[in-house]
Scaffold this active site. Structure first.
Site, mmCIF file in Angstrom:
data_model
loop_
_atom_site.group_PDB
_atom_site.id
_atom_site.type_symbol
_atom_site.label_atom_id
_atom_site.label_comp_id
_atom_site.label_asym_id
_atom_site.label_seq_id
_atom_site.Cartn_x
_atom_site.Cartn_y
_atom_site.Cartn_z
ATOM 1 N N ASP A 1 -14.381 -10.419 -25.262
ATOM 2 C CA ASP A 1 -13.393 -9.559 -24.615
ATOM 3 C C ASP A 1 -13.763 -8.132 -24.992
ATOM 4 O O ASP A 1 -13.586 -7.710 -26.135
ATOM 5 C CB ASP A 1 -11.993 -9.917 -25.130
ATOM 6 C CG ASP A 1 -10.899 -8.998 -24.570
ATOM 7 O OD1 ASP A 1 -11.224 -8.049 -23.829
ATOM 8 O OD2 ASP A 1 -9.709 -9.243 -24.887
ATOM 9 N N TRP B 1 -5.355 -9.245 -30.259
ATOM 10 C CA TRP B 1 -5.905 -9.701 -28.979
ATOM 11 C C TRP B 1 -6.668 -11.007 -29.140
ATOM 12 O O TRP B 1 -6.556 -11.892 -28.294
ATOM 13 C CB TRP B 1 -6.762 -8.622 -28.315
ATOM 14 C CG TRP B 1 -5.904 -7.534 -27.748
ATOM 15 C CD1 TRP B 1 -5.912 -6.210 -28.091
ATOM 16 C CD2 TRP B 1 -4.873 -7.660 -26.753
ATOM 17 N NE1 TRP B 1 -4.952 -5.527 -27.384
ATOM 18 C CE2 TRP B 1 -4.306 -6.383 -26.564
ATOM 19 C CE3 TRP B 1 -4.364 -8.741 -26.016
ATOM 20 C CZ2 TRP B 1 -3.261 -6.147 -25.652
ATOM 21 C CZ3 TRP B 1 -3.316 -8.507 -25.105
ATOM 22 C CH2 TRP B 1 -2.790 -7.220 -24.944
ATOM 23 N N LYS C 1 -9.109 0.698 -19.672
ATOM 24 C CA LYS C 1 -9.309 1.429 -20.917
ATOM 25 C C LYS C 1 -10.454 2.439 -20.746
ATOM 26 O O LYS C 1 -10.331 3.584 -21.125
ATOM 27 C CB LYS C 1 -9.626 0.480 -22.074
ATOM 28 C CG LYS C 1 -8.725 -0.766 -22.156
ATOM 29 C CD LYS C 1 -7.296 -0.460 -22.564
ATOM 30 C CE LYS C 1 -6.322 -1.608 -22.362
ATOM 31 N NZ LYS C 1 -6.542 -2.808 -23.125
HETATM 32 C C1 LIG Z 1 -5.634 -4.130 -23.153
HETATM 33 C C2 LIG Z 1 -6.297 -5.330 -23.679
HETATM 34 C C3 LIG Z 1 -5.970 -6.613 -23.203
HETATM 35 C C4 LIG Z 1 -4.887 -6.848 -22.190
HETATM 36 O O1 LIG Z 1 -5.312 -6.553 -20.913
HETATM 37 P P1 LIG Z 1 -4.394 -6.801 -19.638
HETATM 38 O O2 LIG Z 1 -5.076 -5.991 -18.597
HETATM 39 O O3 LIG Z 1 -3.007 -6.332 -19.943
HETATM 40 O O4 LIG Z 1 -4.430 -8.234 -19.305
HETATM 41 C C5 LIG Z 1 -6.671 -7.681 -23.725
HETATM 42 N N1 LIG Z 1 -7.642 -7.525 -24.639
HETATM 43 C C6 LIG Z 1 -7.970 -6.312 -25.122
HETATM 44 C C7 LIG Z 1 -9.044 -6.179 -26.135
HETATM 45 C C8 LIG Z 1 -7.311 -5.179 -24.655
HETATM 46 O O5 LIG Z 1 -7.641 -3.964 -25.127
#
Ligand SMILES: *Cc1c(COP(=O)(O)O)cnc(C)c1O
Length: 360
Positions: free
Chosen positions: A172, A102, A196
């Site tokens: 993030d 990521w 999540k």
């Molecule tokens: C799931 C995830 C993403 C992607 O998110 P989207 O909603 O598909 O844009 C990005 N960063 C992390 C850390 C994630 O767990």
């Protein structure tokens, strides 16, 4: 009706009381005669739902008054572009720390908008750890430093908050927001897709310090301009109303559980069960450095990969689903977000013990 233990990495398990409440309120929210899905985002009912969700998030995370909370769309992958569009303009440069798939995606996207310096990376160890802070090569002229607090795919998590010497820290937190208390004041900006740990997909939460607003590049689409969204209480465009409502129910539920300290304790207990089993097993293994192991996503490999399919099939037969690892890393992955009950982890460990006895 029977519910499975859902180990999906996202969209992921939600607390059952939240789903029941949403079902009960589906046709008529609070005597309004409408489903939340049918409400105008500018009507008094939805404005109350929106305000309560924000107030709960502020309370649970202890968000200081000089931070805005934005409810946006576009997901974390959208934010990978929206963050640099809004922040990189101050100096034209940003630092990224790469700890996995990521953060790699984030920095590749940022390169479209300015100069990206990879301040540290754990690629040399196949992204199984967080590079020690004293190895980071930070640029004092960077507009921000970007990290991914929990790498969802390989299960690597920060258990400390990086000091970035006054340069705004951007994180993030898609896969570990609300999983433990954090000190928001240490960050310039936090973003997270909701699916999540916070609610359904479609909602992206951004928590941003006031002084970082107003630096958007001229190309920034209006709907993705943090300052405009902040001025319009996240209603410059239609926000993801139903997802905000469900997130509000999740936040209420988290508060009722005792808030983030209680949630963290529960998450630690769940993760310990699985890691303790993995560490004594001679058949299953986790490859992440001990101090950087994720409490949310626990990848593991079988000694004999030819048995992967049989393992997954047996799990499915026992009501445990979505254990297949990400295609990048292979093997298995158990995502055990807030809403995964400890009984789910106990059932998984019991099954793994049986599987090892039979095949080990
Ligand atoms: C799931 C995830 C993403 C992607 O998110 P989207 O909603 O598909 O844009 C990005 N960063 C992390 C850390 C994630 O767990």
């Amino acid at each position: 009706m029977s519910r499975v233990f859902n180990f999906s990495a996202g969209p992921a398990v939600l607390p059952e009381p939240v789903l029941r409440r949403a079902a009960a309120e589906m046709l008529d929210w609070n005597g309004s005669g409408m489903s939340v899905m049918e409400m105008s985002h500018r009507g008094k009912e939805f404005i109350a739902i929106h305000a309560e969700a924000e107030a709960l998030l502020r309370e649970l995370l202890g968000i200081p008054g000089n931070y805005k909370v934005l409810f946006m769309q576009g997901g974390a992958i959208g934010e990978n572009a929206i963050v640099p569009m809004n922040l990189i303009g101050r100096t034209g440069r940003a630092d990224y720390v790469s700890t996995g798939d990521w953060s790699e995606r984030s920095l590749a996207e940022a390169r479209k908008f300015g100069t990206v310096n990879v301040a540290a990376t754990s690629q040399d160890t196949n992204f199984t750890r967080i590079p020690a802070r004293d190895t980071w090569r930070l640029d004092p002229g960077a507009a921000y430093v970007h990290v991914c607090s929990n790498e969802t795919i390989r299960g690597v998590q920060y258990h400390w908050t990086p000091d970035t010497a006054g340069v705004p820290l951007v994180a993030d937190m898609s896969s570990d927001i609300l999983s433990r208390p954090i000190d928001v004041s240490r960050y310039g900006l936090i973003y997270a897709g909701a699916q999540k740990n916070m609610g359904p997909s479609g909602l992206t939460v951004v928590i941003v310090r006031d002084d970082l607003l107003g630096h958007a590049l001229p190309i920034t689409p209006s709907a993705f301009d943090y300052r405009l969204q902040a001025e319009h209480d996240s209603m410059y465009n239609t926000p993801p109303t139903y997802a905000i409502y469900v997130a509000g129910l999740v936040l209420r539920h988290v508060k009722d559980l005792g808030g983030l300290p209680a949630v963290e304790q529960h998450n630690r207990a769940k993760a310990k069960l699985l890691y303790d089993f993995l560490d004594q097993s001679r058949f299953f293994r986790n490859e992440v450095a001990l101090q950087d192991r994720s409490l949310m996503n626990i990848p593991f490999h079988l000694k004999d990969t030819a048995l992967d399919a049989a393992f997954l099939k047996g799990a499915q037969d026992r009501g445990m689903v979505q254990l297949k690892g990400h295609r990048i890393s292979g093997g298995m992955r158990a995502s055990i977000y807030n809403a995964m009950p400890i009984e789910g982890v106990q059932a998984l460990v019991k099954y793994m013990q049986e599987f090892e006895r039979e095949h080990g």
